[in-house]
Scaffold this motif. Structure first.
Motif, PDB file in Angstrom:
ATOM      1  N   PRO B  65      54.936  79.806  37.923  1.00 34.97           N
ATOM      2  CA  PRO B  65      56.121  79.003  38.257  1.00 34.97           C
ATOM      3  C   PRO B  65      56.916  78.623  37.004  1.00 34.97           C
ATOM      4  CG  PRO B  65      54.177  78.138  39.372  1.00 34.97           C
ATOM      5  CD  PRO B  65      53.700  79.246  38.493  1.00 34.97           C
ATOM      6  N   HIS B  66      56.204  78.251  35.944  1.00 35.86           N
ATOM      7  CA  HIS B  66      56.884  77.831  34.724  1.00 35.86           C
ATOM      8  C   HIS B  66      57.711  78.986  34.155  1.00 35.86           C
ATOM      9  CE1 HIS B  66      57.752  75.619  31.162  1.00 35.86           C
ATOM     10  NE2 HIS B  66      57.072  76.421  30.381  1.00 35.86           N
ATOM     11  N   ALA B  67      57.109  80.180  34.154  1.00 34.06           N
ATOM     12  CA  ALA B  67      57.834  81.343  33.633  1.00 34.06           C
ATOM     13  C   ALA B  67      59.027  81.668  34.530  1.00 34.06           C
ATOM     14  CB  ALA B  67      56.886  82.546  33.553  1.00 34.06           C
ATOM     15  N   PHE B 452      59.852  80.187  43.194  1.00 33.16           N
ATOM     16  CA  PHE B 452      59.118  81.298  42.579  1.00 33.16           C
ATOM     17  C   PHE B 452      58.321  82.075  43.609  1.00 33.16           C
ATOM     18  CE2 PHE B 452      54.808  79.680  42.733  1.00 33.16           C
ATOM     19  CZ  PHE B 452      54.982  78.314  42.825  1.00 33.16           C
ATOM     20  N   THR B 453      58.175  81.507  44.820  1.00 37.64           N
ATOM     21  CA  THR B 453      57.488  82.227  45.866  1.00 37.64           C
ATOM     22  C   THR B 453      57.914  81.668  47.217  1.00 37.64           C
ATOM     23  OG1 THR B 453      55.344  83.059  46.588  1.00 37.64           O
ATOM     24  CG2 THR B 453      55.465  80.742  46.016  1.00 37.64           C
ATOM     25  N   TYR B 454      57.457  82.317  48.286  1.00 36.69           N
ATOM     26  CA  TYR B 454      57.821  81.868  49.622  1.00 36.69           C
ATOM     27  C   TYR B 454      56.664  82.227  50.554  1.00 36.69           C
ATOM     28  CZ  TYR B 454      58.932  86.817  49.730  1.00 36.69           C
ATOM     29  OH  TYR B 454      58.851  88.177  49.609  1.00 36.69           O
ATOM     30  N   PRO B 455      56.538  81.526  51.684  1.00 38.60           N
ATOM     31  CA  PRO B 455      55.435  81.802  52.602  1.00 38.60           C
ATOM     32  C   PRO B 455      55.689  83.083  53.397  1.00 38.60           C
ATOM     33  CG  PRO B 455      56.805  80.051  53.470  1.00 38.60           C
ATOM     34  CD  PRO B 455      57.340  80.372  52.115  1.00 38.60           C
ATOM     35  N   ASP B 456      54.624  83.626  53.945  1.00 40.51           N
ATOM     36  CA  ASP B 456      54.693  84.879  54.705  1.00 40.51           C
ATOM     37  C   ASP B 456      55.080  84.549  56.145  1.00 40.51           C
ATOM     38  OD1 ASP B 456      54.456  87.365  55.748  1.00 40.51           O
ATOM     39  OD2 ASP B 456      52.314  87.582  55.360  1.00 40.51           O
TER      40      ASP B 456
ATOM     41  N   PHE C 192      58.563  72.271  38.227  1.00 43.73           N
ATOM     42  CA  PHE C 192      57.453  73.222  38.331  1.00 43.73           C
ATOM     43  C   PHE C 192      57.156  73.695  39.752  1.00 43.73           C
ATOM     44  CE2 PHE C 192      53.014  74.513  38.246  1.00 43.73           C
ATOM     45  CZ  PHE C 192      52.977  75.313  37.124  1.00 43.73           C
ATOM     46  N   ASP C 193      56.780  72.780  40.654  1.00 40.22           N
ATOM     47  CA  ASP C 193      56.317  73.197  41.974  1.00 40.22           C
ATOM     48  C   ASP C 193      57.367  72.999  43.067  1.00 40.22           C
ATOM     49  OD1 ASP C 193      53.939  74.516  41.863  1.00 40.22           O
ATOM     50  OD2 ASP C 193      52.724  72.683  41.769  1.00 40.22           O
TER      51      ASP C 193
END
Lengths: 125, 544, 218
Positions: B65-67, B452-456, C192-193
């Motif tokens: 996430p930080h990157a 940075f991401t998402y649920p399926d 961050f999150d």
């Protein structure tokens, strides 16, 4: 220069109208201040154009002017090489970076800026 | 001047490093700007491909996430401050003195200083990535209090502030230079109503820079004071105001969007007439529309803040809607230029048509989100990401490529390969739409931006994979362009002054032009002096 | 819980918002199709065939009536859209004089607190995001704030979000109109999150709501 003047004046008027309308509708100080400063700046430029360029007679403004009409006119001499710009930019960047990284770099930058200033003055004589 | 390119102009030699470092020639500075912005474009584009790869599948762990937060911060900052705006500045640096028949810019040394400050500022932003906590990671908008020292403790954020500050000062200086040059240094007969539309658009752009960038500089200074000198301007726990940052930032930020698009309106206004073999339709209308857009854009900043509940939504909504009118005028003028023309779909024109197709969708979604009730759902979702990229990617970026293919012969004396150029166009056009069209749907379905991401769930995986696949196609398009540059440079096929049978003065002089720009000038009696000189039979009745 | 591609409006306000989407979507698409058509038509109709240059096409460069028309007509369209959107927004943002339930929502890195005035207070954990329980058909007032950085309260099925800004509480009303459980998330980048700062909303009948409320009362 009539076109430039008209442009500055109409921009200043337009932004004053927007600033006033914004204050009436929103009573919100930040935006009104920003718009106000902007209007004032444009008004200043318009005023400056009136005072400084009143007498300006640019060959570029004459619709029937021919290339030869510009002959003999001194448009300025250019040294197309100068180490000062890159030096100045480096100095300014050192000051900026030095402030957040190390005071020594900033001090170096300030010295470099002073040198650049002196050289600029000497060069423009 | 006889239209023969055999004039002994030394091609920019590799050994001439000192010359490039110290040159104050507007053509060299313009070329430096263009090359530098293309360099930053490659880096920022690579960052985007990494992001798309991370987002290809749900719950991916390719980057942390930080990157990821650093990736989109650098991508946004670079594309806006270091690619789209400076490319326009570079192009204008190269073109404006040529187009108005001037020997150089009004302030050549100031011009060079601006370039180097821009370069060092951009490098400073990226150098932040080498610090222990990495580069800035609070987005290109750097919303306070997120960007305050309590939360963003890293040196990267400070270097971002310094870098963007340097770039913004450089941009202001350049704007002053453009305005002065265009107003004062026009050739005999080149009245304001005869300068090319591109030069007009740069006057409008410069005026915007001049009004908007000081607000950014002020915001950055305040943020710096907050972070290091004990200020609390944006820190509500000490009586500061978090909304203030948004006001100051967007008072710059929205005009900035037009700084990023007006020059490219100018680019397509130059290219479409040449490849339609007609004068630009509605010259006066285009100029008035440019200033209407510029003026209105100063009063719409808080449409980025509809969801704060802290601004007068109808005021900003109304002015935002109004911008659609002059933008529509421009579209109709471009169509009017092509109407009953004799259209050649050479690569520059192809990119212009791509620009029109993509930008139109960005404009339509722009009117949609100018309506606060729609923005309440769309704001900060992928719908906004799609809208913004249709304007700046499908719009500005396509115009950048149009400009590269069109003016490359003038800058470097060789034409780019047409077949590779068309390949580049189709890869970019298809890739762009496959990447960004699905993002509208993702946003409506509920995917927030900057994740940075998402649920399926739902169609998230499908649409995201599609977008990622599209980004690889775009990458292939960029590779095709780079290959084109290599091939065409190797071929060394010199072109004459006017390979496109174009209209404006830069096509009168040799390619590339000599240091003093012109050996002689044609009489300037319309907005198309070079066309008039080549078609004396209709010059009298031509565009005035 | 995650709906279909097009969110189905789950509050009275969302129905108004969905109509705005429908109107603007249709109008926008219509304009886009017409202009796309004009662009492609001109390109293909007057495309130069072969390599021959041929004579110059007609060199016209202006047409005042046409230019006035394509300034005035978009202006009228845009003004009509503004009037419509102005009314829709007023509908959505209207605050009831006496809401039935008031919830103080606090956003923080990276979670939510739902404090019902008169109890209870719902706290979530990172692994188990908090749930906002709302009664069907009643007026719920959300008072939104943040205790650190900017966040945004977004429920896609409500077609609505509002920023949570520290030091700047704002209020809005929701009238849930459909039973069900809906996903909510933070929409404003908050560090961050940010991507994982979810919550859920469950709309239940009035009686179920009262039962839930007294069971959790502390």
């Amino acid at each position: 220069m009539m076109v430039a003047l008209r442009l500055f004046i109409s921009s200043a008027v337009f932004s004053s109208v927007i600033a006033t309308a914004y204050w009436i509708f929103s009573k919100e100080p930040t935006g009104t201040f920003l718009l106000g400063v902007m209007s004032f700046g444009l008004l200043f430029v318009a005023g400056y154009t009136i005072v400084a360029e009143r007498e300006a007679d640019l060959v570029g403004d004459r619709p029937e002017a021919r290339p030869v009409d510009a002959a003999g006119e001194l448009v300025g001499t250019y040294s197309i090489r100068s180490p000062l710009p890159v030096w100045t930019a480096l100095a300014v960047s050192c000051v900026g970076l030095g402030i957040v990284v190390s005071p020594a770099v900033a001090a170096l930058g300030v010295v470099a800026m002073l040198i650049a200033g002196v050289l600029f003055i000497l060069q423009s004589r | 001047m006889s239209p023969i390119a055999e004039q002994a102009v030394a091609p920019p030699g590799r050994s001439d490093l000192l010359g490039w470092l110290t040159s104050t020639d507007h053509k060299r500075i313009g070329t430096l700007y263009v090359i530098t912005s293309l360099g930053f474009f490659l880096v920022a584009g690579a960052l985007a491909v990494v992001m798309r790869t991370q987002l290809a599948r749900p719950n991916s762990t390719l980057v942390s996430p930080h990157a990821f937060n650093q990736l989109f911060t650098l991508h946004g900052t670079a594309m806006i401050f270091l690619v789209v705006a400076p490319f326009a500045v570079g192009l204008a640096n190269f073109l404006i003195p040529l187009q108005i028949g001037a020997p150089d810019m009004a302030f050549p040394r100031l011009n060079a200083t601006s370039y180097w400050m821009f370069l060092f500022g951009g490098l400073t932003v990226f150098l932040g990535a080498l610090t222990s906590e990495g580069a800035a990671d609070s987005g290109w908008t750097a919303y306070a209090p997120l960007s305050e020292i309590k939360i963003s403790t890293g040196l990267g954020q400070d270097m971002w502030i310094v870098g963007v500050f340097l770039v913004s000062v450089a941009t202001i200086l350049t704007a002053i230079n453009f305005i002065t040059t265009t107003f004062i240094y026009r050739a005999p007969g080149m009245t304001m109503w005869r300068i090319p539309i591109f030069a007009w658009e740069m006057v409008a752009t410069s005026l915007l820079i001049f009004m908007a960038f000081p607000s950014l500089a002020a915001a950055l200074l305040l943020l710096f004071v907050d972070r290091h000198l004990g200020g609390h301007a944006f820190d509500p726990s000490y009586g500061g105001n978090a909304v203030l940052w948004q006001h100051l930032f967007w008072f710059f930020g929205h005009p900035e969007v037009y700084v990023l698009i007006l020059p490219y309106f100018g680019v397509v206004s130059e290219i479409i007439p040449v490849f339609s073999r007609k004068p630009i339709f509605g010259y006066t209308g285009l100029v008035i529309a440019a200033f209407a857009i510029a003026g209105l854009s100063m009063g719409v900043w808080a449409h980025h803040m509809f969801t704060t509940g802290a601004v007068d939504d109808p005021f900003f909504s109304f002015l935002s809607f109004m911008i659609a009118v002059p933008t529509g005028v421009k579209f109709f003028n471009w169509i009017g230029t092509m109407w009953r023309g004799s259209i050649s779909l050479a690569t520059p024109m192809l990119f212009c048509v791509g620009f029109l197709m993509n930008f139109l969708l960005g404009g339509v979604t722009g009117v949609m989100i100018a309506s606060p009730p729609i923005d309440f759902h769309a704001e900060d979702s992928y719908f906004i990401v799609a809208h913004m990229h249709y304007v700046l990617g499908g719009g500005s970026l396509f115009a950048i490529f149009a400009a590269l293919f069109f003016w490359w012969p003038k800058m470097f004396g060789v034409k780019l390969d047409e077949r590779l150029g068309k390949l580049c166009f189709w890869l970019l056009f298809v890739g762009f739409n496959v990447t960004f069209f699905p993002m509208h749907l993702l946003g409506i379905e509920g995917m927030p931006r900057r994740v940075f991401t998402y649920p399926d769930v739902g169609s998230f995986p499908l649409l995201n994979s599609l977008a990622t696949a599209g980004s690889y196609v775009m990458l292939a398009g960029v590779v095709a362009f780079a290959w084109n540059v290599v091939v065409s440079t190797r071929k060394r096929d010199p072109v004459g002054p006017d390979p496109w049978e174009a209209n404006s003065l830069e096509w009168w002089t040799s390619s590339p032009p000599p240091e003093h720009n012109f050996d002689d000038l044609p009489p300037i009696r319309s907005a198309r002096p070079v066309f008039d000189a080549h078609h004396p039979e209709i010059a009298k009745g031509g565009a005035g | 819980m995650h709906g279909q591609m097009w969110p189905s409006p789950a509050t009275a306000q969302a129905s108004v918002l969905a109509n705005d989407w429908l109107l603007f979507g249709t109008a926008g698409l219509a304009v886009a199709v017409i202009v796309w058509g004009l662009i492609l038509f001109s390109v293909f109709r007057w495309r130069r065939k072969g390599q021959t240059e041929g004579p110059l096409p007609p060199q016209f460069d202006s047409n005042n009536p046409l230019e006035i028309a394509w300034t005035a007509i978009p202006l009228l369209i845009v003004l009509a859209l503004f009037v419509y959107t102005y009314r829709a927004e007023a509908d959505v943002e209207r605050l009831a004089p006496k809401p039935d339930v008031i919830v103080d929502v606090n956003a923080y890195q990276w979670n939510w607190t739902f404090a019902y005035q008169g109890g209870p207070t719902v706290q979530g954990s990172f692994a188990d995001p908090p749930q906002l329980v709302l009664p069907l058909g009643e007026t719920v007032r959300i008072v939104l704030t943040s205790s650190d950085v900017d966040h945004a309260f977004w429920v896609p099925d409500f077609l609505f979000k509002r920023d949570a800004i520290p030091g700047h509480p704002t209020s809005f009303d929701l009238n849930p109109s459909k039973l069900g459980t809906y996903l909510g998330r933070c929409a404003e980048f908050c560090g961050f999150d940010h991507a994982l700062m979810d919550f859920s909303v469950r709309v239940v009948s009035s009686s179920d709501f009262n039962r839930w409320r007294s069971a959790h009362h502390t």
